[in-house]
Structure formats: C-alpha cells, structure tokens
Scaffold this motif. Structure first.
Motif, PDB file in Angstrom:
ATOM      1  N   GLY A 346      65.330  11.658 132.294  1.00  0.00           N
ATOM      2  CA  GLY A 346      66.034  12.999 132.149  1.00  0.00           C
ATOM      3  C   GLY A 346      67.160  13.008 131.174  1.00  0.00           C
ATOM      4  N   GLN A 347      67.984  11.903 130.954  1.00  0.00           N
ATOM      5  CA  GLN A 347      68.872  11.789 130.132  1.00  0.00           C
ATOM      6  C   GLN A 347      68.168  11.752 128.598  1.00  0.00           C
ATOM      7  OE1 GLN A 347      70.754   8.169 131.193  1.00  0.00           O
ATOM      8  NE2 GLN A 347      71.640   8.844 132.954  1.00  0.00           N
ATOM      9  N   THR A 348      67.208  11.177 128.316  1.00  0.00           N
ATOM     10  CA  THR A 348      66.554  11.157 126.977  1.00  0.00           C
ATOM     11  C   THR A 348      66.022  12.796 126.902  1.00  0.00           C
ATOM     12  OG1 THR A 348      65.706   8.937 127.294  1.00  0.00           O
ATOM     13  CG2 THR A 348      64.595  10.031 125.850  1.00  0.00           C
ATOM     14  N   LEU A 349      65.597  13.186 127.722  1.00  0.00           N
ATOM     15  CA  LEU A 349      64.950  14.628 127.266  1.00  0.00           C
ATOM     16  C   LEU A 349      66.184  15.533 127.128  1.00  0.00           C
ATOM     17  CD1 LEU A 349      62.378  14.729 130.313  1.00  0.00           C
ATOM     18  CD2 LEU A 349      61.937  14.964 127.922  1.00  0.00           C
ATOM     19  N   GLN A 350      67.294  15.448 127.739  1.00  0.00           N
ATOM     20  CA  GLN A 350      68.492  16.299 127.650  1.00  0.00           C
ATOM     21  C   GLN A 350      68.905  15.943 126.259  1.00  0.00           C
ATOM     22  OE1 GLN A 350      71.915  15.740 127.305  1.00  0.00           O
ATOM     23  NE2 GLN A 350      72.682  17.761 127.695  1.00  0.00           N
ATOM     24  N   ARG A 351      69.178  14.695 125.935  1.00  0.00           N
ATOM     25  CA  ARG A 351      69.593  14.443 124.585  1.00  0.00           C
ATOM     26  C   ARG A 351      68.730  14.871 123.244  1.00  0.00           C
ATOM     27  NH1 ARG A 351      70.674   9.292 126.967  1.00  0.00           N
ATOM     28  NH2 ARG A 351      72.693   8.807 127.738  1.00  0.00           N
ATOM     29  N   LYS A 353      66.898  17.488 123.450  1.00  0.00           N
ATOM     30  CA  LYS A 353      66.892  19.201 123.324  1.00  0.00           C
ATOM     31  C   LYS A 353      68.211  19.511 122.833  1.00  0.00           C
ATOM     32  CE  LYS A 353      65.343  23.199 124.715  1.00  0.00           C
ATOM     33  NZ  LYS A 353      64.141  23.899 124.118  1.00  0.00           N
ATOM     34  N   PHE A 354      69.302  18.810 123.265  1.00  0.00           N
ATOM     35  CA  PHE A 354      70.718  19.462 122.961  1.00  0.00           C
ATOM     36  C   PHE A 354      71.415  18.358 121.877  1.00  0.00           C
ATOM     37  CE2 PHE A 354      69.430  21.223 126.959  1.00  0.00           C
ATOM     38  CZ  PHE A 354      69.672  22.679 126.881  1.00  0.00           C
ATOM     39  N   ARG A 355      70.979  17.522 121.583  1.00  0.00           N
ATOM     40  CA  ARG A 355      71.695  16.605 120.510  1.00  0.00           C
ATOM     41  C   ARG A 355      70.762  16.461 119.235  1.00  0.00           C
ATOM     42  NH1 ARG A 355      74.855  11.993 124.136  1.00  0.00           N
ATOM     43  NH2 ARG A 355      75.681  13.269 125.681  1.00  0.00           N
ATOM     44  N   TRP A 356      69.712  15.844 119.395  1.00  0.00           N
ATOM     45  CA  TRP A 356      68.890  15.109 118.451  1.00  0.00           C
ATOM     46  C   TRP A 356      68.364  16.193 117.720  1.00  0.00           C
ATOM     47  CZ3 TRP A 356      66.481  11.011 122.191  1.00  0.00           C
ATOM     48  CH2 TRP A 356      67.347  10.041 122.474  1.00  0.00           C
ATOM     49  N   ALA A 360      68.642  17.416 113.618  1.00  0.00           N
ATOM     50  CA  ALA A 360      67.565  17.153 112.740  1.00  0.00           C
ATOM     51  C   ALA A 360      67.251  18.591 112.068  1.00  0.00           C
ATOM     52  CB  ALA A 360      66.283  16.909 113.762  1.00  0.00           C
ATOM     53  N   LYS A 361      67.615  19.745 112.970  1.00  0.00           N
ATOM     54  CA  LYS A 361      67.446  21.241 112.340  1.00  0.00           C
ATOM     55  C   LYS A 361      68.462  21.285 111.180  1.00  0.00           C
ATOM     56  CE  LYS A 361      67.020  25.800 113.854  1.00  0.00           C
ATOM     57  NZ  LYS A 361      66.903  26.726 114.875  1.00  0.00           N
ATOM     58  N   ARG A 362      69.684  20.830 111.575  1.00  0.00           N
ATOM     59  CA  ARG A 362      70.594  21.278 110.570  1.00  0.00           C
ATOM     60  C   ARG A 362      70.477  20.440 109.170  1.00  0.00           C
ATOM     61  NH1 ARG A 362      74.102  21.103 114.922  1.00  0.00           N
ATOM     62  NH2 ARG A 362      74.721  18.740 114.773  1.00  0.00           N
ATOM     63  N   MET A 363      69.883  19.161 109.443  1.00  0.00           N
ATOM     64  CA  MET A 363      69.724  18.263 108.383  1.00  0.00           C
ATOM     65  C   MET A 363      68.525  18.729 107.547  1.00  0.00           C
ATOM     66  SD  MET A 363      70.213  14.629 110.044  1.00  0.00           S
ATOM     67  CE  MET A 363      69.644  13.584 108.461  1.00  0.00           C
ATOM     68  N   VAL A 364      67.507  19.178 108.162  1.00  0.00           N
ATOM     69  CA  VAL A 364      66.443  19.663 107.268  1.00  0.00           C
ATOM     70  C   VAL A 364      67.042  21.059 106.671  1.00  0.00           C
ATOM     71  CG1 VAL A 364      64.346  21.015 107.506  1.00  0.00           C
ATOM     72  CG2 VAL A 364      64.482  18.949 108.749  1.00  0.00           C
ATOM     73  N   GLY A 365      67.707  21.925 107.263  1.00  0.00           N
ATOM     74  CA  GLY A 365      68.273  22.946 106.665  1.00  0.00           C
ATOM     75  C   GLY A 365      69.069  22.715 105.435  1.00  0.00           C
ATOM     76  N   ARG A 366      69.913  21.653 105.543  1.00  0.00           N
ATOM     77  CA  ARG A 366      70.785  21.418 104.337  1.00  0.00           C
ATOM     78  C   ARG A 366      69.522  20.989 103.284  1.00  0.00           C
ATOM     79  NH1 ARG A 366      74.664  17.706 107.832  1.00  0.00           N
ATOM     80  NH2 ARG A 366      76.043  19.535 108.685  1.00  0.00           N
TER      81      ARG A 366
END
Length: 371
Positions: A346-351, A353-356, A360-366
């Motif tokens: 559960g902790q891995t899934l939450q991270r 979804k809401f952290r990693w 990653a999306k911001r890095m790809v956008g940059r």
C-alpha cells in the motif's frame, strides 16, 4: 444508553442484487434527507449496475444505528485492477464516466467514515479503495480524513471540472449582458431561412422509445461514431441510457430536448430534471449544420425553458470544455480519492501515484520543453 455515550454503528456488506434491491425505500429515504441528487438514488445506481457491471462482485457497505435505521451507504465493488502496471486488488465505487458523480451518503459523514474504514481495515482482501468523481467538499472526504488519522497512505487526484450555470428567475435577467446573444440570434435567423425551426421537450413514457432512438442515431452520425464512443455503438451504453430514460420518465425526471428543422432532429440534449436542476448528460447535433451552431441554439432554448419552469441551475456535468464555457465560468471540481492499506504494498502504491509519477511527469515535461 448512558449519558454522552454514542452507540457504535452496525456495518454490514450487501453482496447480491437481491439484497441491494431490498434496500430501495430505505436508501432513497437516506438520500432524500442527506443530499438529494438523482445520481445517488437507488434507481440510478441500480440501472448503472444492471448495464455496466452486471456480474460485479458487490461490496456495498451499509451502516445502521442502534434503532436499526439505515444511516449510511457506500456503493463499492471488488475488482482486479492495475496501477502503473502493478496488479492491485481494489474496492472501487460503482461508477464510470456515465455516472457523473459519486459520494458517501450518510446522516453523520464523519461517524460513518470511521465505522466503514474500521470495518475495511479488518479485511485483508484489498490493496486500495478508489472512489471516483467525488465532488469537492463531499461527504466521502471524511473517509480520506479518517484514513489520514489512522496513518493510512492516501491521496486525492483531480478529475472532472463540471461547468454549471445558476439560473435567474426571469429570461430577461439571464439575457441581459450575454456575450453570445447577438451571434446566436444571427445563427437562428440563418437556420430559420432553411425551414421551420421547433424545439421539442420529451418527458413522457408514451412514444419514448422512438424518441430515444432518434437521439442515438443523431449522435452516431458525427465524430463520436468515428471514435467509437457513441451510445448506440455499445450494448451496455445503449441499455443504460434507454433504461434510465424510461425510469426517469416514469418518475417525472426526464427532460429530452430536440431542436428540429422541418421535423428533422438537428440537435438533442438528453438530461434529467431533478431537485430544481437540469442535469445535461448527453448532447448531440448534426455536424453538417455546424455553421449555425444547432447545439448552442438548443442550449439557449433549453435554458429559457428551464427558467420558465422555475429551475435554479443548469448542470453541464462531465469535464470542462470550450462549448460549455459559452454559458458559464463556474465549475464544480471533482476528485478521485485513494486509500491504501497500511502495508509495504500500500505504501509503495501510494508513493508511485502521488510522489514518483508526478515527479517523472514534470521531468519529462522539462525535457520536452528544452528540445
């Protein structure tokens, strides 16, 4: 009962359609006194389950007080899903994009949320609880609050921003200052040069089948058919909207509008009229007449009719879109709520979804912007 003591709620799960059907009167009485929206009523949910999830493993949570009164419900189903390619066992709300919005229905949301979450914490058969399209400030946010208080991984993800228009008491008050009034008058005159223009409102059961089929055929004549999303292109969608129209007509909720040119339908709006609101669920128009905006012309006539009928709101539902912003700047934000079991998984899934994933999306956008 001793002074100040609050008796615990009795939580049970409904896992069969027969047991769900038996709740109809109590369910609707609860909706009526808590948050009287048609999407939360038993008839709407039952129609959705029948056509979109006929074989679903129901896990509908109910709570009763010490007197046996139904005081809370949360419509869930058990299913296998994936999050970023990882298989997950999830308890999901009885929803999809056709259900419009969802919420916990409870007399005391905080108390119900604690009771439901305590019940689920004792069940190891799920990894994530996912509730779709919960309105901002809805009762289901108490589940997220209870999860945070219990130290469970959780989070909220923005979903639909649904435009809506508060209606004044008179058409004159609404017309004054409208930026699109003059362009639509010109387009209406151009349409009237082509033939007789009429608006039809369908609300009765008699003859309803042929009217609904007219709407389906018109929708399928355009871009939705090319994308495979037209109602008539899928048995479950056709069944849902046909069944809902009949149920709504029988109860006085249906508002199916047509704009006709020499009796031929050139635009329609499939919607429900409930609780002082018009709920616009499915529009369609003849794309060969797009130069005169038949969809907008129908919306204009629909709004005028709604004001004349004493309704206080036009809810355009779904996600934001430019054609909806022709009529309003106001939106209702909805979210998907996620609660994970407090386990390594559960902790891995939450991270993820809401952290990693956001990082990653911001890095790809940059990286894309720098190219």
């Amino acid at each position: 009962m001793s002074r100040g003591r609050v008796e615990p709620l009795c939580v049970e799960e409904v896992r069969s359609l027969a047991a769900f059907d038996a709740l109809e009167a109590e369910w609707n009485a609860l909706v009526k006194r808590v948050d009287d929206q048609v999407f939360y009523r038993h008839e709407f949910v039952r129609c959705w389950v029948e056509h979109f999830a006929p074989g679903a493993a129901l896990r509908i949570l109910t709570a009763r007080n010490a007197l046996g009164v139904l005081v809370a419900v949360l419509g869930l189903q058990e299913e296998q899903g994936h999050q970023y390619g990882v298989p997950v066992r999830q308890l999901s709300s009885l929803t999809n994009k056709h259900s419009c919005r969802f919420d916990l229905i409870a007399d005391e949301p905080r108390r119900a949320a604690v009771a439901f979450l305590s019940h689920l914490m004792g069940d190891p058969s799920w990894d994530v609880l996912r509730l779709s399209d919960v309105p901002e400030g809805g009762a289901a946010w108490e589940l997220l609050s209870a999860a945070k208080g219990a130290g469970m991984p959780c989070g909220a993800w923005p979903s639909a921003r649904s435009p809506y228009l508060l209606l004044p008491s008179t058409v004159a008050a609404w017309t004054k200052g409208r930026s699109n009034a003059k362009p639509l008058r010109r387009r209406r005159r151009r349409l009237e040069e082509k033939g007789r223009v009429e608006v039809e409102r369908v609300a009765e059961v008699e003859g309803l089948g042929s009217k609904v089929e007219e709407a389906f055929a018109l929708e399928q004549s355009g871009w939705k058919a090319r994308e495979g999303t037209a109602i008539a292109q899928a048995v479950h969608r056709r069944g849902f909207y046909t069944g809902l129209a009949r149920t709504a007509a029988e109860r006085g909720w249906l508002g199916l509008y047509f704009l006709r040119l020499d009796s031929r339908p050139i635009a329609f709006q499939y919607g429900l009229e409930y609780g002082g609101r018009y709920l616009a669920m499915k529009p369609g128009y003849d794309e060969t007449l797009s130069e005169v905006s038949p969809g907008h012309l129908l919306t204009e006539s629909l709004i005028q009719d709604c004001i004349g009928r004493g309704l206080g709101e036009l809810d355009l539902l779904g996600d934001d879109a430019p054609y909806k912003r022709e009529w309003t700047t106001q939106v209702r934000q909805h979210h998907w709520l996620f609660i994970y079991r407090d386990t390594w998984m559960g902790q891995t899934l939450q991270r993820s979804k809401f952290r990693w994933a956001p990082v990653a999306k911001r890095m790809v956008g940059r990286w894309v912007r720098r190219r």
